[in-house]
Write a protein that holds these residues in place. Structure first.
Motif, PDB file in Angstrom:
ATOM      1  N   TYR A 405       0.849  -1.202   0.000  1.00  0.00           N
ATOM      2  CA  TYR A 405       0.000   0.000   0.000  1.00  0.00           C
ATOM      3  C   TYR A 405       0.878   1.244   0.000  1.00  0.00           C
ATOM      4  O   TYR A 405       1.956   1.258   0.599  1.00  0.00           O
ATOM      5  CB  TYR A 405      -0.933   0.007   1.211  1.00  0.00           C
ATOM      6  CG  TYR A 405      -1.960  -1.095   1.147  1.00  0.00           C
ATOM      7  CD1 TYR A 405      -3.169  -0.910   0.485  1.00  0.00           C
ATOM      8  CD2 TYR A 405      -1.701  -2.341   1.737  1.00  0.00           C
ATOM      9  CE1 TYR A 405      -4.092  -1.939   0.394  1.00  0.00           C
ATOM     10  CE2 TYR A 405      -2.626  -3.378   1.658  1.00  0.00           C
ATOM     11  CZ  TYR A 405      -3.821  -3.166   0.982  1.00  0.00           C
ATOM     12  OH  TYR A 405      -4.732  -4.185   0.891  1.00  0.00           O
ATOM     13  N   THR A 407       1.036   5.660   0.280  1.00  0.00           N
ATOM     14  CA  THR A 407       0.376   6.894   0.706  1.00  0.00           C
ATOM     15  C   THR A 407       0.559   7.963  -0.359  1.00  0.00           C
ATOM     16  O   THR A 407       1.682   8.266  -0.765  1.00  0.00           O
ATOM     17  CB  THR A 407       0.953   7.399   2.040  1.00  0.00           C
ATOM     18  OG1 THR A 407       0.862   6.360   3.007  1.00  0.00           O
ATOM     19  CG2 THR A 407       0.190   8.625   2.535  1.00  0.00           C
ATOM     20  N   MET A 408      -0.549   8.554  -0.810  1.00  0.00           N
ATOM     21  CA  MET A 408      -0.504   9.590  -1.835  1.00  0.00           C
ATOM     22  C   MET A 408      -0.323  10.964  -1.182  1.00  0.00           C
ATOM     23  O   MET A 408      -0.331  11.099   0.044  1.00  0.00           O
ATOM     24  CB  MET A 408      -1.790   9.567  -2.664  1.00  0.00           C
ATOM     25  CG  MET A 408      -2.070   8.216  -3.318  1.00  0.00           C
ATOM     26  SD  MET A 408      -0.786   7.721  -4.485  1.00  0.00           S
ATOM     27  CE  MET A 408      -1.254   8.706  -5.914  1.00  0.00           C
ATOM     28  N   LYS A 412      -4.320   9.876   1.273  1.00  0.00           N
ATOM     29  CA  LYS A 412      -5.067   8.638   1.036  1.00  0.00           C
ATOM     30  C   LYS A 412      -4.115   7.484   0.766  1.00  0.00           C
ATOM     31  O   LYS A 412      -3.029   7.670   0.221  1.00  0.00           O
ATOM     32  CB  LYS A 412      -6.021   8.812  -0.156  1.00  0.00           C
ATOM     33  CG  LYS A 412      -7.180   9.759   0.110  1.00  0.00           C
ATOM     34  CD  LYS A 412      -8.056   9.889  -1.129  1.00  0.00           C
ATOM     35  CE  LYS A 412      -9.202  10.883  -0.882  1.00  0.00           C
ATOM     36  NZ  LYS A 412     -10.001  11.085  -2.105  1.00  0.00           N
ATOM     37  N   THR A 413      -4.548   6.289   1.146  1.00  0.00           N
ATOM     38  CA  THR A 413      -3.745   5.086   0.914  1.00  0.00           C
ATOM     39  C   THR A 413      -4.375   4.276  -0.212  1.00  0.00           C
ATOM     40  O   THR A 413      -5.586   4.031  -0.216  1.00  0.00           O
ATOM     41  CB  THR A 413      -3.669   4.229   2.194  1.00  0.00           C
ATOM     42  OG1 THR A 413      -3.082   5.021   3.234  1.00  0.00           O
ATOM     43  CG2 THR A 413      -2.808   3.000   1.981  1.00  0.00           C
ATOM     44  N   ILE A 414      -3.549   3.848  -1.168  1.00  0.00           N
ATOM     45  CA  ILE A 414      -4.067   3.023  -2.268  1.00  0.00           C
ATOM     46  C   ILE A 414      -3.200   1.771  -2.408  1.00  0.00           C
ATOM     47  O   ILE A 414      -2.060   1.730  -1.946  1.00  0.00           O
ATOM     48  CB  ILE A 414      -4.117   3.797  -3.606  1.00  0.00           C
ATOM     49  CG1 ILE A 414      -2.703   4.176  -4.076  1.00  0.00           C
ATOM     50  CG2 ILE A 414      -5.000   5.018  -3.520  1.00  0.00           C
ATOM     51  CD1 ILE A 414      -2.666   4.738  -5.478  1.00  0.00           C
ATOM     52  N   SER A 415      -3.757   0.754  -3.058  1.00  0.00           N
ATOM     53  CA  SER A 415      -3.037  -0.513  -3.227  1.00  0.00           C
ATOM     54  C   SER A 415      -2.041  -0.425  -4.382  1.00  0.00           C
ATOM     55  O   SER A 415      -2.107   0.496  -5.206  1.00  0.00           O
ATOM     56  CB  SER A 415      -4.032  -1.638  -3.509  1.00  0.00           C
ATOM     57  OG  SER A 415      -4.620  -1.438  -4.790  1.00  0.00           O
ATOM     58  N   GLN A 418      -3.849  -0.394  -7.688  1.00  0.00           N
ATOM     59  CA  GLN A 418      -4.459   0.898  -8.016  1.00  0.00           C
ATOM     60  C   GLN A 418      -3.409   1.892  -8.510  1.00  0.00           C
ATOM     61  O   GLN A 418      -3.650   2.649  -9.446  1.00  0.00           O
ATOM     62  CB  GLN A 418      -5.184   1.467  -6.790  1.00  0.00           C
ATOM     63  CG  GLN A 418      -6.468   0.743  -6.444  1.00  0.00           C
ATOM     64  CD  GLN A 418      -7.047   1.201  -5.118  1.00  0.00           C
ATOM     65  OE1 GLN A 418      -6.321   1.329  -4.125  1.00  0.00           O
ATOM     66  NE2 GLN A 418      -8.339   1.456  -5.095  1.00  0.00           N
ATOM     67  N   LEU A 419      -2.236   1.879  -7.857  1.00  0.00           N
ATOM     68  CA  LEU A 419      -1.161   2.776  -8.264  1.00  0.00           C
ATOM     69  C   LEU A 419      -0.686   2.444  -9.683  1.00  0.00           C
ATOM     70  O   LEU A 419      -0.462   3.338 -10.496  1.00  0.00           O
ATOM     71  CB  LEU A 419       0.011   2.689  -7.282  1.00  0.00           C
ATOM     72  CG  LEU A 419       1.162   3.679  -7.540  1.00  0.00           C
ATOM     73  CD1 LEU A 419       0.707   5.111  -7.383  1.00  0.00           C
ATOM     74  CD2 LEU A 419       2.342   3.411  -6.617  1.00  0.00           C
ATOM     75  N   THR A 421      -2.452   1.167 -12.041  1.00  0.00           N
ATOM     76  CA  THR A 421      -3.497   1.625 -12.965  1.00  0.00           C
ATOM     77  C   THR A 421      -3.327   3.120 -13.251  1.00  0.00           C
ATOM     78  O   THR A 421      -3.472   3.561 -14.393  1.00  0.00           O
ATOM     79  CB  THR A 421      -4.899   1.348 -12.386  1.00  0.00           C
ATOM     80  OG1 THR A 421      -5.010  -0.053 -12.120  1.00  0.00           O
ATOM     81  CG2 THR A 421      -5.995   1.761 -13.355  1.00  0.00           C
ATOM     82  N   LEU A 422      -2.991   3.910 -12.199  1.00  0.00           N
ATOM     83  CA  LEU A 422      -2.753   5.341 -12.389  1.00  0.00           C
ATOM     84  C   LEU A 422      -1.553   5.594 -13.297  1.00  0.00           C
ATOM     85  O   LEU A 422      -1.474   6.613 -13.971  1.00  0.00           O
ATOM     86  CB  LEU A 422      -2.522   6.034 -11.036  1.00  0.00           C
ATOM     87  CG  LEU A 422      -3.742   6.142 -10.111  1.00  0.00           C
ATOM     88  CD1 LEU A 422      -3.346   6.759  -8.783  1.00  0.00           C
ATOM     89  CD2 LEU A 422      -4.850   6.979 -10.758  1.00  0.00           C
TER      90      LEU A 422
END
Length: 621
Positions: A405, A407-408, A412-415, A418-419, A421-422
């Motif tokens: 995970y 931290t942006m 916010k925390t993303i997996s 997800q990162l 995909t961005l």
């Protein structure tokens, strides 16, 4: 305007994956065309198809009769055991073979006067002096000197420059260039721009360098999701028209999506027995579905990760020096980094730019001096070598090895998924093998790995190589808003101008100048200083002016006298360069080093002018 090269209904696939289908395009004589599109769109493949290196899966390539295309690929291949001269000089070209013998004599037997005189006469007999100068100029500008050196001993950058040199010497009907500015310093890029825009050359190229694209090309072809869009204009015109097209596409996509929903409801309500009228509506539904599929707005890279807290002490550099084989690269360099620093590092290839970065990061130790790093300073180093990925490793595992995970910037925390995909790695790509990624995608993954560690001191060594323009635009947006220290080596003048407000100019003789301003401002001041010095030289020692005359076979008395003294003058000037260079190696005075550097540049310019005049007179002998 005649068409030199065209592709009709082209389609190409790799491993059952279609890069594009039904593409039709033409390259007209005298047009200089840039091919743009995201990584993986098929730009390099299209270049290979049009240059005849590979055959299309579908469609055909049509070229003008007896057309000579020249193709520069990203990673050129060479015959094992071949030398530079084997590669550059054709055995069936008389002029080239004489030039090769002449160069070999000068390099290996400079005192063999009889042999040199003989080959000189032979070169004059076939009018090869201008061609010899052209070849020597191209090889020299691309830093290629030892003709008997085996190509296997060259670095990747040297091999790319060698392939470019051969292409420029051959002067093909169509130049097909895949990232021609990679591994070139800024001075060489500017020289290449002038060379490619002389005459009515026909060019098709892929480049990420926007200044180069703007200065060379007068047409842009974009590959976007398997379709071709042509823009007759420069990069700014392309951006404006592309924005208009995307706005129209988005509106059409929304309209089609709404219609598709209604049609889908109708399809679900239909009984098994359908009328002819229903059949036509069903066909229209499938056609609409095909149009809507993969036609939504393009995904964007969102680079927005957290930056570690930065203390008052960042990094202090005190009296560092570094030499290799007795040659000074850095001599007594001092600098204290402060918050908000955005520094570009510029200089010729081999001057020591990467050495300076490696000293800052601790990968290389200086011969003397100290680097003091602040306790809170977290360095993120994106270097040219990149990460050493394992081909059988999955993309998502590379990210998970750093963290599950992240931290942006907004907290916010993303997996990891997800990162990715961005960063334009869709789920299907995330679980694919590293071996299936393009060079640009591997660079993007490397950058992602660095940013995940939340650096507050970001060091980028040639970050633009192999990245597509779309990714670069978003990377620039991120770096513009980046709150940490930015230190960057790049040959991309656009990037240096946009992202840095200070420069470290690495001269390659121990001097590292500090300049307050961006690259274009520095270049303008440099040109003005060079012109002022040239004017001063002309005033102090005017060179003989000769009135242009009709071409003749013999020299006049005045020209004969000038011819005899030119060689002596050139030798004297070359001796001056040696003396001044020795002075540079023995002094540590910053201002004196800077002045010596300017003097050497001016003398070298004078040597070039006199050498050109000497060759003109030699041809009239």
């Amino acid at each position: 305007m005649s068409t030199y090269l065209s592709g009709e209904n082209l389609g190409h696939s790799f491993h059952d994956h279609w890069l594009f289908r039904n593409l039709t395009l033409g390259i007209n004589r005298g047009r200089r065309v840039a091919l743009v599109g995201v990584n993986g769109a098929g730009k390099s493949t299209l270049l290979k198809l049009l240059s005849g290196k590979i055959s299309p899966t579908e469609g055909k390539i049509v070229s003008a009769r007896d057309l000579r295309p020249g193709y520069l690929e990203q990673d050129p291949l060479f015959e094992k055991g071949a030398t530079i001269s084997d590669y550059i000089f054709h055995k069936d070209n008389i002029q080239q073979q004489l030039i090769l013998k002449y160069e070999q004599l000068l390099e290996n037997e400079p005192d063999n006067t009889k042999a040199i005189e003989k080959i000189t006469e032979e070169l004059s007999a076939v009018n090869a002096w201008e061609y010899e100068y052209q070849i020597k100029n191209i090889l020299g500008r691309l830093d290629i000197h030892h003709l008997q050196q085996p190509i296997d001993t060259l670095s990747g950058g040297q091999k790319k420059r060698l392939a470019l040199a051969k292409l420029l010497i051959e002067d093909p009907d169509v130049y097909v260039l895949d990232e021609p500015t990679n591994h070139l310093d800024i001075d060489t890029i500017e020289w290449l721009e002038k060379l490619l825009t002389e005459g009515a050359k026909t060019i098709l190229m892929v480049t990420h360098d926007r200044y180069f694209l703007d200065n060379v090309c007068n047409e842009i072809i974009e590959i976007d999701r398997g379709r071709i869009f042509t823009y007759n204009g420069n990069y700014q015109y392309f951006l404006e028209k592309k924005a208009e097209r995307q706005a129209n596409d988005e509106a059409q996509f929304q309209k089609n999506s709404n219609l598709l929903k209604k049609e889908l409801e109708w399809m679900r309500r239909q009984p098994q027995a359908r009328s002819t009228k229903s059949k036509s509506r069903i066909d229209a539904f499938y056609e609409l579905e095909e149009k809507t599929k993969n036609a939504g707005p393009n995904a964007k890279v969102e680079l927005s990760v957290k930056t570690a807290r930065q203390g008052n002490k960042i990094m202090e550099v005190h009296h560092i020096a570094k030499s290799f084989n007795g040659k000074p690269i850095i001599a007594d360099f001092n600098y204290v980094f402060k918050k908000g620093d955005r520094v570009g590092i510029a200089g010729k290839n081999g001057a020591g730019k990467s050495t300076l970065l490696n000293i800052f990061t601790g990968l290389i130790q200086p011969d003397s001096g100290v680097i003091e790093k602040g306790e809170t300073t977290v360095i993120g180093y994106f270097n040219q070598a990149g990460m050493s990925f394992k081909d059988d490793e999955r993309v998502i595992d590379v990210v998970k090895n750093v963290a599950e995970y992240i931290t942006m910037a907004d907290g916010k925390t993303i997996s990891a998924a997800q990162l990715l995909t961005l960063f334009l790695f869709p789920p299907a790509r995330q679980y694919g093998l590293i071996s299936l990624l393009s060079g640009g995608e591997k660079k993007r993954l490397h950058l992602l790995n660095i940013l995940m560690k939340n650096p507050n001191f970001l060091i980028l060594d040639e970050p633009t190589n192999d990245l597509d323009i779309d990714t670069l635009n978003v990377l620039e947006e991120f770096l513009t808003n980046y709150t940490g220290i930015l230190l960057m080596v790049s040959h991309d003048r656009y990037l240096l101008d946009k992202l840095t407000d200070q420069l470290f100019i690495v001269e390659g003789n121990g001097v590292v100048d500090i300049y307050n301003g961006n690259y274009s401002s520095f270049r303008l001041e440099q040109e003005e200083a060079k012109q002022a010095l040239k004017n001063k030289t002309i005033t102090l020692a005017p060179t003989p002016v000769t009135t242009p005359a009709a071409k003749k076979n013999k020299l006049s008395f005045k020209e004969q006298k000038e011819y005899e003294t030119l060689e002596k003058e050139i030798n004297e000037l070359e001796a001056k360069v040696v003396v001044l260079t020795e002075q540079m190696n023995t002094t540590t005075d910053h201002q004196q080093l800077h002045q010596l550097s300017i003097d050497i540049e001016a003398i070298k310019a004078s040597i070039d002018d006199k050498s050109m005049r000497w060759m003109e007179l030699a041809e009239l002998q």
